[in-house]
Design a protein around this motif. Sequence first.
Motif, PDB file in Angstrom:
ATOM      1  N   VAL A  12       0.843  -1.200   0.000  1.00 43.19           N
ATOM      2  CA  VAL A  12       0.000   0.000   0.000  1.00 43.19           C
ATOM      3  C   VAL A  12       0.877   1.248   0.000  1.00 43.19           C
ATOM      4  O   VAL A  12       0.585   2.220  -0.703  1.00 43.19           O
ATOM      5  N   ALA A  13       1.955   1.248   0.773  1.00 42.83           N
ATOM      6  CA  ALA A  13       2.871   2.394   0.805  1.00 42.83           C
ATOM      7  C   ALA A  13       3.504   2.616  -0.567  1.00 42.83           C
ATOM      8  O   ALA A  13       3.642   3.756  -1.012  1.00 42.83           O
ATOM      9  N   LYS A  14       3.883   1.531  -1.242  1.00 42.36           N
ATOM     10  CA  LYS A  14       4.429   1.667  -2.594  1.00 42.36           C
ATOM     11  C   LYS A  14       3.406   2.275  -3.533  1.00 42.36           C
ATOM     12  O   LYS A  14       3.729   3.147  -4.333  1.00 42.36           O
ATOM     13  N   GLY A  48       7.700   3.487  -9.530  1.00 38.83           N
ATOM     14  CA  GLY A  48       7.582   3.646  -8.087  1.00 38.83           C
ATOM     15  C   GLY A  48       7.305   2.337  -7.375  1.00 38.83           C
ATOM     16  O   GLY A  48       7.874   2.054  -6.323  1.00 38.83           O
ATOM     17  N   VAL A  49       6.447   1.517  -7.959  1.00 41.44           N
ATOM     18  CA  VAL A  49       6.133   0.224  -7.345  1.00 41.44           C
ATOM     19  C   VAL A  49       7.343  -0.705  -7.423  1.00 41.44           C
ATOM     20  O   VAL A  49       7.672  -1.404  -6.465  1.00 41.44           O
ATOM     21  N   MET A  50       8.022  -0.706  -8.574  1.00 39.84           N
ATOM     22  CA  MET A  50       9.162  -1.617  -8.741  1.00 39.84           C
ATOM     23  C   MET A  50      10.381  -1.200  -7.923  1.00 39.84           C
ATOM     24  O   MET A  50      11.051  -2.036  -7.334  1.00 39.84           O
ATOM     25  N   PHE A  51      10.671   0.084  -7.900  1.00 37.32           N
ATOM     26  CA  PHE A  51      11.920   0.550  -7.295  1.00 37.32           C
ATOM     27  C   PHE A  51      11.724   1.333  -6.004  1.00 37.32           C
ATOM     28  O   PHE A  51      12.672   1.942  -5.503  1.00 37.32           O
ATOM     29  N   LEU A  76       7.402   4.399   1.329  1.00 36.06           N
ATOM     30  CA  LEU A  76       6.552   5.458   0.791  1.00 36.06           C
ATOM     31  C   LEU A  76       7.392   6.558   0.150  1.00 36.06           C
ATOM     32  O   LEU A  76       7.139   6.965  -0.989  1.00 36.06           O
ATOM     33  N   SER A  77       8.413   7.023   0.852  1.00 35.87           N
ATOM     34  CA  SER A  77       9.251   8.089   0.296  1.00 35.87           C
ATOM     35  C   SER A  77      10.071   7.592  -0.887  1.00 35.87           C
ATOM     36  O   SER A  77      10.275   8.330  -1.862  1.00 35.87           O
ATOM     37  N   GLY A  78      10.543   6.365  -0.841  1.00 35.89           N
ATOM     38  CA  GLY A  78      11.292   5.815  -1.967  1.00 35.89           C
ATOM     39  C   GLY A  78      10.433   5.650  -3.202  1.00 35.89           C
ATOM     40  O   GLY A  78      10.866   5.950  -4.322  1.00 35.89           O
ATOM     41  N   ALA A  79       9.199   5.198  -3.025  1.00 38.98           N
ATOM     42  CA  ALA A  79       8.290   5.036  -4.165  1.00 38.98           C
ATOM     43  C   ALA A  79       7.956   6.387  -4.785  1.00 38.98           C
ATOM     44  O   ALA A  79       7.918   6.524  -6.012  1.00 38.98           O
ATOM     45  N   ALA A  80       7.731   7.389  -3.950  1.00 36.71           N
ATOM     46  CA  ALA A  80       7.437   8.725  -4.479  1.00 36.71           C
ATOM     47  C   ALA A  80       8.640   9.292  -5.232  1.00 36.71           C
ATOM     48  O   ALA A  80       8.489   9.856  -6.321  1.00 36.71           O
TER      49      ALA A  80
END
Length: 107
Positions: A12-14, A48-51, A76-80
């Motif tokens: 969900v965060a991704k 965003g979902v993959m990385f 969450l921050s990495g996906a964004a």
Amino acid sequence: MAELGHEGGLLVAKAIGSVAGAWVSLVYLMPKSMREAASRFMTGVSCGVMFGAPAGLWLTERLGLAGQLSPIETTLSGAAAASLSAWWVLGALVRIANRYGAKTDPP
């Protein structure tokens, strides 16, 4: 097949981070058409979902925040960030290819 049962919060965060990053990329540089908007949005969400998780880990290490953020916040921050930067990187590659690519004469 991989199980996602215990990783639901991270998934969900991704998703949320990816959609947020894709949305911001559309706001920063308005698309010329609906097709471009859809393409940019889907590219951002996919990246965003993959990385999202690796980008979040990399960011926390680089910013010195390791151990201070929860796994959900990191993801969450990495996906964004991955989602936001995906289209900018692809856009730069397209401009480089257009500038230095083989030019053909029109018939």
